[in-house]
Design a protein around this motif. Structure first.
Motif, PDB file in Angstrom:
ATOM      1  N   THR A 137       7.589   3.086  -7.245  1.00 49.73           N
ATOM      2  CA  THR A 137       8.036   4.389  -7.749  1.00 49.73           C
ATOM      3  C   THR A 137       6.891   5.112  -8.456  1.00 49.73           C
ATOM      4  O   THR A 137       6.668   6.310  -8.237  1.00 49.73           O
ATOM      5  N   ALA A 138       6.149   4.400  -9.288  1.00 48.82           N
ATOM      6  CA  ALA A 138       5.028   5.004 -10.014  1.00 48.82           C
ATOM      7  C   ALA A 138       3.917   5.444  -9.067  1.00 48.82           C
ATOM      8  O   ALA A 138       3.331   6.519  -9.235  1.00 48.82           O
ATOM      9  N   ALA A 139       3.627   4.642  -8.053  1.00 50.45           N
ATOM     10  CA  ALA A 139       2.578   5.003  -7.082  1.00 50.45           C
ATOM     11  C   ALA A 139       2.992   6.221  -6.261  1.00 50.45           C
ATOM     12  O   ALA A 139       2.164   7.091  -5.970  1.00 50.45           O
ATOM     13  N   ARG A 140       4.257   6.301  -5.900  1.00 48.84           N
ATOM     14  CA  ARG A 140       4.744   7.475  -5.171  1.00 48.84           C
ATOM     15  C   ARG A 140       4.587   8.734  -6.027  1.00 48.84           C
ATOM     16  O   ARG A 140       4.210   9.792  -5.534  1.00 48.84           O
ATOM     17  N   GLU A 141       4.864   8.612  -7.322  1.00 52.78           N
ATOM     18  CA  GLU A 141       4.708   9.749  -8.237  1.00 52.78           C
ATOM     19  C   GLU A 141       3.234  10.154  -8.356  1.00 52.78           C
ATOM     20  O   GLU A 141       2.911  11.344  -8.372  1.00 52.78           O
ATOM     21  N   LEU A 142       2.343   9.170  -8.421  1.00 56.36           N
ATOM     22  CA  LEU A 142       0.910   9.473  -8.463  1.00 56.36           C
ATOM     23  C   LEU A 142       0.463  10.206  -7.202  1.00 56.36           C
ATOM     24  O   LEU A 142      -0.346  11.137  -7.270  1.00 56.36           O
ATOM     25  N   MET A 143       0.993   9.808  -6.051  1.00 61.08           N
ATOM     26  CA  MET A 143       0.650  10.490  -4.798  1.00 61.08           C
ATOM     27  C   MET A 143       1.169  11.930  -4.805  1.00 61.08           C
ATOM     28  O   MET A 143       0.483  12.841  -4.343  1.00 61.08           O
ATOM     29  N   LYS A 144       2.363  12.134  -5.345  1.00 60.92           N
ATOM     30  CA  LYS A 144       2.911  13.496  -5.430  1.00 60.92           C
ATOM     31  C   LYS A 144       2.029  14.368  -6.323  1.00 60.92           C
ATOM     32  O   LYS A 144       1.744  15.511  -5.983  1.00 60.92           O
ATOM     33  N   GLU A 145       1.589  13.809  -7.450  1.00 57.26           N
ATOM     34  CA  GLU A 145       0.735  14.566  -8.363  1.00 57.26           C
ATOM     35  C   GLU A 145      -0.614  14.880  -7.723  1.00 57.26           C
ATOM     36  O   GLU A 145      -1.132  15.977  -7.869  1.00 57.26           O
ATOM     37  N   ARG A 146      -1.171  13.918  -7.020  1.00 61.54           N
ATOM     38  CA  ARG A 146      -2.513  14.076  -6.465  1.00 61.54           C
ATOM     39  C   ARG A 146      -2.533  14.887  -5.179  1.00 61.54           C
ATOM     40  O   ARG A 146      -3.354  15.777  -5.005  1.00 61.54           O
ATOM     41  N   GLU A 147      -1.631  14.564  -4.261  1.00 64.44           N
ATOM     42  CA  GLU A 147      -1.677  15.154  -2.921  1.00 64.44           C
ATOM     43  C   GLU A 147      -0.529  16.116  -2.625  1.00 64.44           C
ATOM     44  O   GLU A 147      -0.528  16.762  -1.580  1.00 64.44           O
ATOM     45  N   GLY A 148       0.467  16.146  -3.490  1.00 63.74           N
ATOM     46  CA  GLY A 148       1.576  17.069  -3.282  1.00 63.74           C
ATOM     47  C   GLY A 148       2.633  16.590  -2.309  1.00 63.74           C
ATOM     48  O   GLY A 148       3.479  17.359  -1.889  1.00 63.74           O
ATOM     49  N   PHE A 149       2.590  15.303  -1.928  1.00 59.82           N
ATOM     50  CA  PHE A 149       3.638  14.771  -1.055  1.00 59.82           C
ATOM     51  C   PHE A 149       3.949  13.331  -1.423  1.00 59.82           C
ATOM     52  O   PHE A 149       3.137  12.639  -2.018  1.00 59.82           O
ATOM     53  N   ASP A 150       5.146  12.923  -1.059  1.00 61.85           N
ATOM     54  CA  ASP A 150       5.611  11.565  -1.313  1.00 61.85           C
ATOM     55  C   ASP A 150       5.474  10.768  -0.019  1.00 61.85           C
ATOM     56  O   ASP A 150       6.105  11.120   0.981  1.00 61.85           O
ATOM     57  N   PRO A 151       4.644   9.726  -0.005  1.00 64.58           N
ATOM     58  CA  PRO A 151       4.461   8.957   1.220  1.00 64.58           C
ATOM     59  C   PRO A 151       5.621   8.033   1.557  1.00 64.58           C
ATOM     60  O   PRO A 151       5.615   7.375   2.594  1.00 64.58           O
ATOM     61  N   GLY A 152       6.622   7.952   0.707  1.00 67.58           N
ATOM     62  CA  GLY A 152       7.737   7.036   0.933  1.00 67.58           C
ATOM     63  C   GLY A 152       7.375   5.649   0.441  1.00 67.58           C
ATOM     64  O   GLY A 152       6.288   5.402  -0.074  1.00 67.58           O
ATOM     65  N   GLU A 153       8.294   4.715   0.600  1.00 65.94           N
ATOM     66  CA  GLU A 153       8.060   3.371   0.092  1.00 65.94           C
ATOM     67  C   GLU A 153       7.010   2.609   0.872  1.00 65.94           C
ATOM     68  O   GLU A 153       6.301   1.785   0.341  1.00 65.94           O
ATOM     69  N   LYS A 196       0.860  -1.182   0.000  1.00 62.95           N
ATOM     70  CA  LYS A 196       0.000   0.000   0.000  1.00 62.95           C
ATOM     71  C   LYS A 196       0.895   1.231   0.000  1.00 62.95           C
ATOM     72  O   LYS A 196       1.789   1.358   0.830  1.00 62.95           O
ATOM     73  N   ILE A 197       0.669   2.126  -0.967  1.00 61.39           N
ATOM     74  CA  ILE A 197       1.414   3.383  -1.066  1.00 61.39           C
ATOM     75  C   ILE A 197       0.376   4.504  -1.108  1.00 61.39           C
ATOM     76  O   ILE A 197      -0.308   4.671  -2.122  1.00 61.39           O
ATOM     77  N   GLY A 198       0.239   5.230  -0.034  1.00 63.11           N
ATOM     78  CA  GLY A 198      -0.774   6.279   0.021  1.00 63.11           C
ATOM     79  C   GLY A 198      -2.155   5.689  -0.203  1.00 63.11           C
ATOM     80  O   GLY A 198      -2.562   4.768   0.489  1.00 63.11           O
ATOM     81  N   TYR A 199      -2.878   6.204  -1.190  1.00 63.23           N
ATOM     82  CA  TYR A 199      -4.218   5.711  -1.512  1.00 63.23           C
ATOM     83  C   TYR A 199      -4.189   4.490  -2.412  1.00 63.23           C
ATOM     84  O   TYR A 199      -5.227   3.910  -2.711  1.00 63.23           O
ATOM     85  N   PHE A 200      -3.026   4.114  -2.888  1.00 59.68           N
ATOM     86  CA  PHE A 200      -2.927   3.112  -3.942  1.00 59.68           C
ATOM     87  C   PHE A 200      -2.432   1.761  -3.442  1.00 59.68           C
ATOM     88  O   PHE A 200      -1.616   1.677  -2.537  1.00 59.68           O
ATOM     89  N   ASP A 201      -2.934   0.714  -4.081  1.00 59.48           N
ATOM     90  CA  ASP A 201      -2.444  -0.644  -3.872  1.00 59.48           C
ATOM     91  C   ASP A 201      -1.545  -0.975  -5.056  1.00 59.48           C
ATOM     92  O   ASP A 201      -1.941  -0.782  -6.209  1.00 59.48           O
ATOM     93  N   VAL A 202      -0.348  -1.460  -4.757  1.00 63.10           N
ATOM     94  CA  VAL A 202       0.610  -1.823  -5.800  1.00 63.10           C
ATOM     95  C   VAL A 202       0.813  -3.328  -5.750  1.00 63.10           C
ATOM     96  O   VAL A 202       1.104  -3.887  -4.702  1.00 63.10           O
ATOM     97  N   GLU A 203       0.646  -3.980  -6.898  1.00 65.84           N
ATOM     98  CA  GLU A 203       0.917  -5.405  -7.019  1.00 65.84           C
ATOM     99  C   GLU A 203       2.041  -5.595  -8.017  1.00 65.84           C
ATOM    100  O   GLU A 203       1.974  -5.112  -9.142  1.00 65.84           O
ATOM    101  N   GLY A 204       3.080  -6.268  -7.572  1.00 69.20           N
ATOM    102  CA  GLY A 204       4.200  -6.586  -8.447  1.00 69.20           C
ATOM    103  C   GLY A 204       4.171  -8.063  -8.780  1.00 69.20           C
ATOM    104  O   GLY A 204       3.975  -8.898  -7.903  1.00 69.20           O
ATOM    105  N   SER A 205       4.335  -8.383 -10.035  1.00 69.77           N
ATOM    106  CA  SER A 205       4.335  -9.774 -10.468  1.00 69.77           C
ATOM    107  C   SER A 205       5.255  -9.901 -11.677  1.00 69.77           C
ATOM    108  O   SER A 205       5.942  -8.960 -12.047  1.00 69.77           O
ATOM    109  N   CYS A 206       5.249 -11.064 -12.293  1.00 75.19           N
ATOM    110  CA  CYS A 206       6.044 -11.259 -13.491  1.00 75.19           C
ATOM    111  C   CYS A 206       5.432 -12.377 -14.309  1.00 75.19           C
ATOM    112  O   CYS A 206       4.526 -13.075 -13.859  1.00 75.19           O
ATOM    113  N   TYR A 207       5.913 -12.539 -15.512  1.00 80.68           N
ATOM    114  CA  TYR A 207       5.409 -13.580 -16.396  1.00 80.68           C
ATOM    115  C   TYR A 207       6.556 -14.073 -17.272  1.00 80.68           C
ATOM    116  O   TYR A 207       7.576 -13.403 -17.409  1.00 80.68           O
TER     117      TYR A 207
END
Length: 79
Positions: free
Chosen positions: A61-77, A5-16
């Protein structure tokens, strides 16, 4: 698949399997169950673990950038 969980976002990492013996990372960012962004990584990896780790790392990294764009702060990893 890993999840964080990064800010408001859920991040799922996977591979194929991109081709025999090679994996490619992937991430999906969602909010309240709705997909916000999905991306396939470019690098081919020789093992599944490295590919999944890259997907998670780039997704965070992408979710942190989305939080910066939306809320103006980086919630960290980690939230």
């Amino acid at each position: 698949m890993t999840h964080r969980k990064i800010g408001y976002f859920d991040v799922e990492g996977s591979c194929y399997v991109a081709k025999p013996g090679h994996w490619r990372g992937k991430y999906v960012i969602s909010e309240d169950g709705d997909e916000v962004k999905e991306k396939l990584c470019v690098t081919l990896h020789d093992n599944e673990e490295d590919a999944c780790a890259e997907g998670m790392r780039l997704g965070i990294t992408a979710a942190r950038e989305l939080m910066k764009e939306r809320e103006g702060f980086d919630p960290g990893e980690d939230e």
